[in-house]
Design a protein around this motif. Structure first.
Motif, PDB file in Angstrom:
ATOM      1  N   GLN A 116       0.812  -1.215   0.000  1.00  0.00           N
ATOM      2  CA  GLN A 116       0.000   0.000   0.000  1.00  0.00           C
ATOM      3  C   GLN A 116       0.847   1.268   0.000  1.00  0.00           C
ATOM      4  O   GLN A 116       0.389   2.317  -0.462  1.00  0.00           O
ATOM      5  N   ALA A 117       2.049   1.177   0.543  1.00  0.00           N
ATOM      6  CA  ALA A 117       2.894   2.368   0.661  1.00  0.00           C
ATOM      7  C   ALA A 117       3.153   3.019  -0.691  1.00  0.00           C
ATOM      8  O   ALA A 117       3.352   4.235  -0.775  1.00  0.00           O
ATOM      9  N   PHE A 118       3.141   2.220  -1.760  1.00  0.00           N
ATOM     10  CA  PHE A 118       3.408   2.760  -3.095  1.00  0.00           C
ATOM     11  C   PHE A 118       2.155   3.360  -3.736  1.00  0.00           C
ATOM     12  O   PHE A 118       2.235   3.996  -4.786  1.00  0.00           O
ATOM     13  N   ASP A 119       0.993   3.145  -3.108  1.00  0.00           N
ATOM     14  CA  ASP A 119      -0.286   3.571  -3.688  1.00  0.00           C
ATOM     15  C   ASP A 119      -0.873   4.822  -3.042  1.00  0.00           C
ATOM     16  O   ASP A 119      -1.971   5.244  -3.413  1.00  0.00           O
ATOM     17  N   VAL A 120      -0.161   5.390  -2.077  1.00  0.00           N
ATOM     18  CA  VAL A 120      -0.722   6.534  -1.346  1.00  0.00           C
ATOM     19  C   VAL A 120      -1.032   7.678  -2.317  1.00  0.00           C
ATOM     20  O   VAL A 120      -0.142   8.144  -3.043  1.00  0.00           O
ATOM     21  N   PRO A 121      -2.281   8.138  -2.361  1.00  0.00           N
ATOM     22  CA  PRO A 121      -2.638   9.238  -3.265  1.00  0.00           C
ATOM     23  C   PRO A 121      -1.788  10.476  -3.008  1.00  0.00           C
ATOM     24  O   PRO A 121      -1.558  10.867  -1.856  1.00  0.00           O
ATOM     25  N   GLY A 122      -1.286  11.062  -4.086  1.00  0.00           N
ATOM     26  CA  GLY A 122      -0.515  12.290  -3.991  1.00  0.00           C
ATOM     27  C   GLY A 122       0.914  12.113  -3.544  1.00  0.00           C
ATOM     28  O   GLY A 122       1.656  13.098  -3.428  1.00  0.00           O
ATOM     29  N   LEU A 123       1.351  10.882  -3.294  1.00  0.00           N
ATOM     30  CA  LEU A 123       2.709  10.644  -2.791  1.00  0.00           C
ATOM     31  C   LEU A 123       3.751  11.103  -3.813  1.00  0.00           C
ATOM     32  O   LEU A 123       4.640  11.901  -3.504  1.00  0.00           O
ATOM     33  N   PHE A 124       3.642  10.590  -5.032  1.00  0.00           N
ATOM     34  CA  PHE A 124       4.515  10.995  -6.131  1.00  0.00           C
ATOM     35  C   PHE A 124       3.796  12.044  -6.974  1.00  0.00           C
ATOM     36  O   PHE A 124       2.651  11.844  -7.379  1.00  0.00           O
ATOM     37  N   LYS A 125       4.482  13.152  -7.250  1.00  0.00           N
ATOM     38  CA  LYS A 125       3.854  14.200  -8.059  1.00  0.00           C
ATOM     39  C   LYS A 125       3.786  13.833  -9.534  1.00  0.00           C
ATOM     40  O   LYS A 125       2.845  14.219 -10.234  1.00  0.00           O
ATOM     41  N   ASP A 126       4.792  13.110 -10.014  1.00  0.00           N
ATOM     42  CA  ASP A 126       4.844  12.798 -11.439  1.00  0.00           C
ATOM     43  C   ASP A 126       5.742  11.593 -11.684  1.00  0.00           C
ATOM     44  O   ASP A 126       6.301  11.006 -10.748  1.00  0.00           O
ATOM     45  N   ALA A 127       5.890  11.232 -12.954  1.00  0.00           N
ATOM     46  CA  ALA A 127       6.684  10.065 -13.329  1.00  0.00           C
ATOM     47  C   ALA A 127       8.143  10.212 -12.929  1.00  0.00           C
ATOM     48  O   ALA A 127       8.793   9.236 -12.518  1.00  0.00           O
ATOM     49  N   ASP A 128       8.689  11.417 -13.043  1.00  0.00           N
ATOM     50  CA  ASP A 128      10.097  11.624 -12.709  1.00  0.00           C
ATOM     51  C   ASP A 128      10.372  11.334 -11.238  1.00  0.00           C
ATOM     52  O   ASP A 128      11.444  10.826 -10.891  1.00  0.00           O
ATOM     53  N   GLU A 129       9.430  11.668 -10.372  1.00  0.00           N
ATOM     54  CA  GLU A 129       9.625  11.369  -8.953  1.00  0.00           C
ATOM     55  C   GLU A 129       9.581   9.863  -8.701  1.00  0.00           C
ATOM     56  O   GLU A 129      10.334   9.350  -7.872  1.00  0.00           O
ATOM     57  N   VAL A 130       8.700   9.172  -9.407  1.00  0.00           N
ATOM     58  CA  VAL A 130       8.675   7.706  -9.285  1.00  0.00           C
ATOM     59  C   VAL A 130      10.028   7.135  -9.690  1.00  0.00           C
ATOM     60  O   VAL A 130      10.616   6.315  -8.980  1.00  0.00           O
TER      61      VAL A 130
ATOM     62  N   GLU B 209       6.186   2.692   7.842  1.00  0.00           N
ATOM     63  CA  GLU B 209       7.647   2.642   7.755  1.00  0.00           C
ATOM     64  C   GLU B 209       8.112   2.682   6.293  1.00  0.00           C
ATOM     65  O   GLU B 209       9.045   3.417   5.949  1.00  0.00           O
ATOM     66  N   VAL B 210       7.454   1.890   5.425  1.00  0.00           N
ATOM     67  CA  VAL B 210       7.839   1.884   4.013  1.00  0.00           C
ATOM     68  C   VAL B 210       7.525   3.238   3.383  1.00  0.00           C
ATOM     69  O   VAL B 210       8.342   3.791   2.629  1.00  0.00           O
ATOM     70  N   LYS B 211       6.370   3.784   3.704  1.00  0.00           N
ATOM     71  CA  LYS B 211       6.028   5.114   3.188  1.00  0.00           C
ATOM     72  C   LYS B 211       7.072   6.134   3.639  1.00  0.00           C
ATOM     73  O   LYS B 211       7.474   7.012   2.862  1.00  0.00           O
ATOM     74  N   GLY B 212       7.515   6.025   4.886  1.00  0.00           N
ATOM     75  CA  GLY B 212       8.523   6.946   5.396  1.00  0.00           C
ATOM     76  C   GLY B 212       9.820   6.867   4.612  1.00  0.00           C
ATOM     77  O   GLY B 212      10.473   7.893   4.364  1.00  0.00           O
ATOM     78  N   ARG B 213      10.208   5.665   4.203  1.00  0.00           N
ATOM     79  CA  ARG B 213      11.417   5.512   3.386  1.00  0.00           C
ATOM     80  C   ARG B 213      11.241   6.212   2.034  1.00  0.00           C
ATOM     81  O   ARG B 213      12.165   6.839   1.521  1.00  0.00           O
ATOM     82  N   ILE B 214      10.041   6.088   1.472  1.00  0.00           N
ATOM     83  CA  ILE B 214       9.758   6.741   0.186  1.00  0.00           C
ATOM     84  C   ILE B 214       9.792   8.252   0.348  1.00  0.00           C
ATOM     85  O   ILE B 214      10.402   8.971  -0.453  1.00  0.00           O
ATOM     86  N   VAL B 215       9.129   8.752   1.390  1.00  0.00           N
ATOM     87  CA  VAL B 215       9.071  10.197   1.624  1.00  0.00           C
ATOM     88  C   VAL B 215      10.470  10.771   1.857  1.00  0.00           C
ATOM     89  O   VAL B 215      10.806  11.847   1.343  1.00  0.00           O
ATOM     90  N   ALA B 216      11.296  10.062   2.606  1.00  0.00           N
ATOM     91  CA  ALA B 216      12.657  10.529   2.865  1.00  0.00           C
ATOM     92  C   ALA B 216      13.443  10.648   1.561  1.00  0.00           C
ATOM     93  O   ALA B 216      14.179  11.621   1.347  1.00  0.00           O
ATOM     94  N   LYS B 217      13.279   9.685   0.684  1.00  0.00           N
ATOM     95  CA  LYS B 217      13.973   9.740  -0.599  1.00  0.00           C
ATOM     96  C   LYS B 217      13.410  10.864  -1.467  1.00  0.00           C
ATOM     97  O   LYS B 217      14.165  11.572  -2.154  1.00  0.00           O
ATOM     98  N   LEU B 218      12.095  11.066  -1.411  1.00  0.00           N
ATOM     99  CA  LEU B 218      11.484  12.165  -2.177  1.00  0.00           C
ATOM    100  C   LEU B 218      11.995  13.522  -1.691  1.00  0.00           C
ATOM    101  O   LEU B 218      12.277  14.417  -2.498  1.00  0.00           O
ATOM    102  N   GLU B 219      12.099  13.684  -0.381  1.00  0.00           N
ATOM    103  CA  GLU B 219      12.597  14.952   0.161  1.00  0.00           C
ATOM    104  C   GLU B 219      14.033  15.205  -0.288  1.00  0.00           C
ATOM    105  O   GLU B 219      14.407  16.347  -0.594  1.00  0.00           O
ATOM    106  N   GLU B 220      14.813  14.131  -0.331  1.00  0.00           N
ATOM    107  CA  GLU B 220      16.190  14.245  -0.804  1.00  0.00           C
ATOM    108  C   GLU B 220      16.221  14.676  -2.261  1.00  0.00           C
ATOM    109  O   GLU B 220      17.013  15.553  -2.659  1.00  0.00           O
ATOM    110  N   VAL B 221      15.357  14.085  -3.076  1.00  0.00           N
ATOM    111  CA  VAL B 221      15.295  14.398  -4.498  1.00  0.00           C
ATOM    112  C   VAL B 221      14.821  15.833  -4.716  1.00  0.00           C
ATOM    113  O   VAL B 221      15.393  16.592  -5.526  1.00  0.00           O
ATOM    114  N   ARG B 222      13.794  16.238  -3.980  1.00  0.00           N
ATOM    115  CA  ARG B 222      13.208  17.564  -4.173  1.00  0.00           C
ATOM    116  C   ARG B 222      14.120  18.679  -3.672  1.00  0.00           C
ATOM    117  O   ARG B 222      13.997  19.828  -4.111  1.00  0.00           O
TER     118      ARG B 222
END
Length: 343
Positions: A110-124, A328-341
């Motif tokens: 489910q962590a990969f399906d959170v609505p609004g988590l990724f803004k676009d394909a590049d973030e994925v 926890e998995v969502k948190g790992r994704i968010v941490a990587k997104l913050e690093e990217v952004r």
């Protein structure tokens, strides 16, 4: 002929037979060692299918015929629940699917399906193909007996309907096919929709018969399966960016020679990098094809789109609350997104 001559002739014949057998043994050994990998999916002519074809080529370039990859798209090996069950049991070696369809295997998907988590394909792309995160992702579900050998940007989630939906009120009362994931079902229910999980193969007859009013899907699937012949309207809700994964049965994987195991991992990662730009362009091609075949694409007014996204975010937090493993998995994704952004 003397006894000595006879013995020499037999010995020479025996030597010849042994020599012939020794020449045949490498071929016999290769045939014996060859393994078959059935690679299944529910879709066809989309990024999942493209990844499978690239993976097949990449494996062959590495180990030749030591591993025979057989591709079975368009639910040839059964409906999605059967394919999911098959890869868990090992009756199907590998299965390519959006993460939403395997949340019953492990809720952490489910962590990969959170609505609004990724803004676009590049973030994925930046997250799932980051080496450290990709290593983490590969082995995340080993405790369930499956390994991720492919991670793919699929498409944004849109909604197909028989009648146009251009306002939030238009969603109320609709019976809509969703993925069997709480993060699709609950946000849609919050809009007044009746979420109805169905196999992809059942959607067209249900739309034609009026059993459902629409479905959630990426537009490449809608175009590939020619849904414009049944329902012409797509509303661009941009619910989430669909991530697809290829799961391999871990017991089968571990039964392979080291060379084959290495080839599978390398081929999967090479294929996902190759198909990322193909997948992005495929979304654009699909939108053009949809419009070119008489389909329509609608958007909500800006204020209602903002309200929609806020509703999705609120409900998503409610769904995963109390599920620390998912958080926890969502948190790992968010941490990587913050690093990217931040770059």
């Amino acid at each position: 002929m003397t006894k000595h001559t006879t013995r020499f002739t037999l010995t020479r014949r025996a030597f010849g037979a042994v020599a012939a057998l020794s020449l045949m043994l490498p071929f016999a050994g290769s045939a014996y060692a060859q393994s078959t990998m059935k690679l299944a999916s529910a879709t066809i002519n989309d990024v999942q299918h493209e990844w499978q074809k690239e993976f097949q080529k990449e494996v062959e370039s590495r180990v030749g015929t030591a591993l025979k990859v057989e591709i079975y798209p368009a639910s040839q090996l059964g409906a999605i629940p059967r394919m999911s069950e098959g890869v868990l049991l090992g009756t199907i070696e590998a299965f390519t699917t959006p993460t939403s369809f395997v949340t019953n295997v492990d809720p952490r998907f489910q962590a990969f399906d959170v609505p609004g988590l990724f803004k676009d394909a590049d973030e994925v792309d930046a997250v799932i193909h980051d080496k450290d995160f990709r290593d983490y992702m590969e082995t995340l579900f080993l405790d369930k007996g499956v390994r991720i050998i492919g991670a793919i940007f699929n498409s944004p989630t849109q909604i197909l309907t028989r009648e146009p939906v251009t306002t939030l009120d238009g969603f109320k009362g609709l019976k809509v096919r969703t993925f069997a994931s709480p993060l699709q079902m609950e946000p849609m229910a919050a809009l007044g929709v009746n979420p109805t999980p169905l196999a992809l193969s059942e959607v067209t007859p249900q739309l034609q018969a009026g059993g459902i009013d629409g479905m959630l899907a990426g537009i490449p699937i809608l175009t590939a399966f020619k849904f414009y012949d049944t329902a012409k309207h797509v509303t661009n809700i941009n619910m989430n960016q669909i991530v697809s994964v290829t799961l391999v049965n871990e017991a089968w994987f571990q039964s392979q020679p080291e060379e084959v195991r290495t080839a599978i991992i390398e081929a999967g990662r090479a294929a996902e990098k190759t198909v990322f730009p193909w997948g992005v362009e495929n979304v654009e091609r699909a939108e053009k094809a949809w419009l070119g075949n008489g389909g329509e694409i609608h958007t909500l007014p800006d204020d209602q789109q903002a309200e929609l996204q806020a509703t999705f975010a609120r409900v998503a937090d409610e769904v995963i609350a109390g599920q620390p493993a998912v958080i926890e998995v969502k948190g790992r994704i968010v941490a990587k997104l913050e690093e990217v952004r931040s770059k």
